[in-house]
Scaffold this active site. Structure first.
Site: not given
Length: 267
Positions: A9, A35, A149, A151, A258
């Site tokens: 992130n 990310e 990830d 999702n 995360h």
């Protein structure tokens, strides 16, 4: 062989929280990052290039400071790939693959649909487009580790608030059915009959019954109360699954919304 997957992130944000100091102590062979939220030229400081590792990046070209994936490796790959052939996905910086002999390690960042119908529609386009690619990889004879990830949760064991999220992106029944249709195990929610020959969920190979989460909303006190989701996976080909010795999710220290997710494989 220790492989780590981590949605940062924002890799610069994670670095400010001393992520790379923690990483240096973990004896990792390959790390897959999602990310990065940066262009590669913004990550040329020494902190982003730890001793003993080379790094490869795929930035988002369609939107600066968005998405982005990376692979860090002690060993030089034979080849690094960053394109799967569909510009709407490739240009968002969602795939990078490092090839080491017959082993491929992939860092994936599957779109989120939580921002609304437009992005949910794109997520579902990605799911439909990606399925035959994943089927082809599974049948190729190569060993694959697909980190990232995704999702999507798989079952009640992968999300704290199961009932309250049935209509929310990431826990929608057809999303769960799609993910479970890839994976040959019984750790799903019964929406489909799992394939006889399929990918394996590395965490569930090591911990078939454990309840652990890898992402927490930044709203409220979700992390403090462990109201989480497990949406970060290492999906692996069956031969590699037989070599899994352990899986660990690291909710602390906190570097991102995360947690880093580690799977160890016998050589």
């Amino acid at each position: 062989m220790r492989i780590l997957s981590f949605n940062a992130n924002g890799l610069r944000s994670a670095a400010r929280k001393d992520f790379f100091d923690w990483f240096a102590a973990q004896d990792i062979d390959v790390m897959c990052v999602q990310e990065t939220k940066a262009q590669e030229h913004q990550l040329d400081d020494a902190v982003f290039r730890p001793d003993g590792y080379r790094a490869w990046f795929k930035d988002a070209s369609s939107k600066k400071g968005y998405s982005g994936v990376a692979i860090y490796s002690r060993r030089e790959p034979d080849e690094v790939r960053t394109q799967l052939g569909w510009a709407p996905f490739d240009d968002e910086g969602r795939y990078i693959e490092a090839r080491f002999g017959n082993l491929s390690v992939v860092s994936f960042y599957i779109p989120s649909g939580s921002s609304g119908e437009l992005r949910q529609g794109f997520k579902e386009e990605v799911m439909a487009w990606l399925k035959p690619i994943l089927d082809g990889w599974l049948a190729s004879g190569r060993d694959y580790v697909l980190c990232g990830d995704w999702n999507i949760v798989r079952s009640r064991s992968d999300i704290k608030n199961w009932t309250g999220n049935q209509k929310n992106s990431g826990c929608l029944p057809h999303e769960r059915a799609w993910l479970s249709s890839l994976i040959a195990d019984d750790c799903h929610d019964g929406l489909i009959v799992p394939p006889v020959h399929g990918w394996r969920d590395g965490f569930r190979v090591a911990k078939p019954d454990d309840i652990e989460y890898s992402w927490w909303s930044q709203r409220g006190a979700a992390r403090a109360n462990n109201v989480g989701w497990r949406i970060d996976y290492q999906l692996v080909t069956p031969a590699l699954a037989a070599r899994i010795t352990s899986a660990t999710i690291f909710p602390e220290p906190k570097f991102s919304d995360h947690a880093p997710c580690l799977v160890e494989y016998a050589r």
